[in-house]
Design an enzyme around this catalytic site. Sequence first.
Site, PDB file in Angstrom:
ATOM      1  N   ILE A  61       0.863  -1.186   0.000  1.00  0.00           N
ATOM      2  CA  ILE A  61       0.000   0.000   0.000  1.00  0.00           C
ATOM      3  C   ILE A  61       0.895   1.230   0.000  1.00  0.00           C
ATOM      4  CG2 ILE A  61      -1.807   1.248   1.218  1.00  0.00           C
ATOM      5  CD1 ILE A  61      -2.615  -1.448   2.482  1.00  0.00           C
ATOM      6  N   ASP A  62       0.855   1.971  -1.076  1.00  0.00           N
ATOM      7  CA  ASP A  62       1.724   3.131  -1.246  1.00  0.00           C
ATOM      8  C   ASP A  62       0.878   4.400  -1.219  1.00  0.00           C
ATOM      9  OD1 ASP A  62       3.657   4.958  -1.838  1.00  0.00           O
ATOM     10  OD2 ASP A  62       4.044   4.257  -3.877  1.00  0.00           O
ATOM     11  N   THR A  63       1.013   5.165  -0.115  1.00  0.00           N
ATOM     12  CA  THR A  63       0.230   6.399   0.008  1.00  0.00           C
ATOM     13  C   THR A  63       0.671   7.455  -0.995  1.00  0.00           C
ATOM     14  OG1 THR A  63       1.751   7.165   1.738  1.00  0.00           O
ATOM     15  CG2 THR A  63      -0.234   6.003   2.454  1.00  0.00           C
ATOM     16  N   GLY A  64       1.857   7.257  -1.584  1.00  0.00           N
ATOM     17  CA  GLY A  64       2.330   8.214  -2.584  1.00  0.00           C
ATOM     18  C   GLY A  64       1.844   7.894  -3.988  1.00  0.00           C
ATOM     19  N   ASN A  65       1.162   6.783  -4.148  1.00  0.00           N
ATOM     20  CA  ASN A  65       0.642   6.400  -5.460  1.00  0.00           C
ATOM     21  C   ASN A  65      -0.636   7.188  -5.750  1.00  0.00           C
ATOM     22  OD1 ASN A  65      -0.222   5.178  -7.812  1.00  0.00           O
ATOM     23  ND2 ASN A  65      -0.748   3.225  -6.847  1.00  0.00           N
TER      24      ASN A  65
END
Length: 306
Positions: A184-188
Amino acid sequence: MTVYVDILFLRELLVDGAVLLTTAWVRHTKPRPWRILAASAFGACYVVLMLYPQLSFLFTLAVKVLFSFVMVWIAFGFSSLQHYIRNMAAFYSVNFVAAGAVLGLYYLFMQGSGAMWKTLTIAGGSIQAEIKLSIFYLAAALAIGLYVYRAVMTGRRERELVQSHMAEVKVTIGDKTYACTGLIDTGNQLYDPLTRTPVMVMEVSRWEGALPASWIKSVKEGGVDRLIAGMDADSSFEWQDRLRLVPYRGVNRGSQFMLALKPDSVEVEREGQVFETNRVLIGFDGGKLAADGAYQAIIHPAMVQT
């Protein structure tokens, strides 16, 4: 044998200060300098007391532990029991690593077995070791040991941080399901610009057998533009109507296109919670998303919002 109390005190002051500063470094805290100095001086005074035989009772295990507790309290204070215990654990870990580094380097650079046997004394069925270190050797060994410890701890925290954002992913298209581990990449923040549908990036190698081999090769070689030109000619692909092209801007590169697929649903399971959505696109990446293969997909944060 002559013992210079001032040199002994200064040496222990520097060693204790280095250990306490490394403990603060490991714990990501910034204690006030006077606290570190006071705690180091307290520890150095304790070592100086070794010179007085009548105070030998101070060097039992219980008293040693008590003095270390006081040192940590002086250096870092006491905000909560949990915080204090973690500081103590880090303090002892740094001490053990530093001591091991000093001993290991000492015997590593010792030349010949004769020099080693000179440091060992066998008496009464026990073996005693004598180690003679200069202040510069001690400082170098401490620095190397503490640096290695810091590097190991930093790598461990990074792995734990990545693990805390891991989730299991199941992509369903028709009667077929494709599973993998995702991060899970919050920067995506990749969206389809036309429909504002979030895009989850997945390694194209996970789709071998489902996508034409020529398409997978084009994605891996970065030739999606060439793939677009010949896509209309190949209309036999069963998921032709699910294909999308998502424009994106790569790092230090201009605008590019990512081949994507519209699934029936995507299920994300994390820490016992299950998130399911059908409003998502699966974008294909030609490389490996993680060098160690820990995960094969980048999950858009919008997919795990309740």
